[in-house]
Design a protein around this motif. Structure first.
Motif, PDB file in Angstrom:
ATOM      1  N   VAL A  16       0.833  -1.203   0.000  1.00  0.00           N
ATOM      2  CA  VAL A  16       0.000   0.000   0.000  1.00  0.00           C
ATOM      3  C   VAL A  16       0.867   1.253   0.000  1.00  0.00           C
ATOM      4  O   VAL A  16       0.582   2.210  -0.729  1.00  0.00           O
ATOM      5  N   VAL A  17       1.926   1.263   0.782  1.00  0.00           N
ATOM      6  CA  VAL A  17       2.833   2.416   0.817  1.00  0.00           C
ATOM      7  C   VAL A  17       3.454   2.637  -0.562  1.00  0.00           C
ATOM      8  O   VAL A  17       3.500   3.770  -1.059  1.00  0.00           O
ATOM      9  N   ASP A  18       3.907   1.582  -1.197  1.00  0.00           N
ATOM     10  CA  ASP A  18       4.472   1.707  -2.552  1.00  0.00           C
ATOM     11  C   ASP A  18       3.424   2.214  -3.537  1.00  0.00           C
ATOM     12  O   ASP A  18       3.707   3.060  -4.386  1.00  0.00           O
ATOM     13  N   TRP A  19       2.196   1.711  -3.433  1.00  0.00           N
ATOM     14  CA  TRP A  19       1.125   2.157  -4.310  1.00  0.00           C
ATOM     15  C   TRP A  19       0.853   3.650  -4.099  1.00  0.00           C
ATOM     16  O   TRP A  19       0.685   4.396  -5.066  1.00  0.00           O
ATOM     17  N   LEU A  20       0.833   4.104  -2.835  1.00  0.00           N
ATOM     18  CA  LEU A  20       0.598   5.518  -2.555  1.00  0.00           C
ATOM     19  C   LEU A  20       1.709   6.395  -3.124  1.00  0.00           C
ATOM     20  O   LEU A  20       1.443   7.482  -3.649  1.00  0.00           O
TER      21      LEU A  20
END
Length: 103
Positions: A16-20
């Motif tokens: 999720v952090v990478d996607w954000l």
């Protein structure tokens, strides 16, 4: 939570952090396109998406929304105290501080 579930949770959070992070970059590119074409709706949409992604990213990193707001306010005050050009020329920083304080 047992070990395998915890590992899945950590992996999911990293994803999720990478996607954000990529979402923020994508919205910055969209903002630049909006600026290039002078498309106000595209600019507003991109800026609002960037703000949402930044706040959610902060939360995923364990930083409460309120803390982000407090640090933004501190930075605004520091810049105003230092005589930042945006404040001197347009009063943007004090206007933003007033807006944040009213929320």
């Amino acid at each position: 939570m047992n070990r395998p579930e915890r590992g899945i949770h950590i992996a999911k959070n990293i994803k999720v952090v990478d996607w954000l992070k990529t979402e923020i970059l994508d919205q910055i590119a969209s903002l630049f396109r909006g600026l290039h074409y002078a498309n106000q709706q595209m600019i507003i949409d991109s800026l609002s998406s960037i703000l949402v992604s930044v706040y959610v990213l902060a939360r995923r990193m364990g930083i409460p929304y309120r803390e982000v707001d407090q640090v933004v306010t501190q930075k605004l005050r520091e810049h105003m105290k230092e005589g930042h050009q945006l404040e001197e020329w347009y009063g943007d920083l004090s206007a933003m501080e007033k807006y944040i304080n009213k929320r």
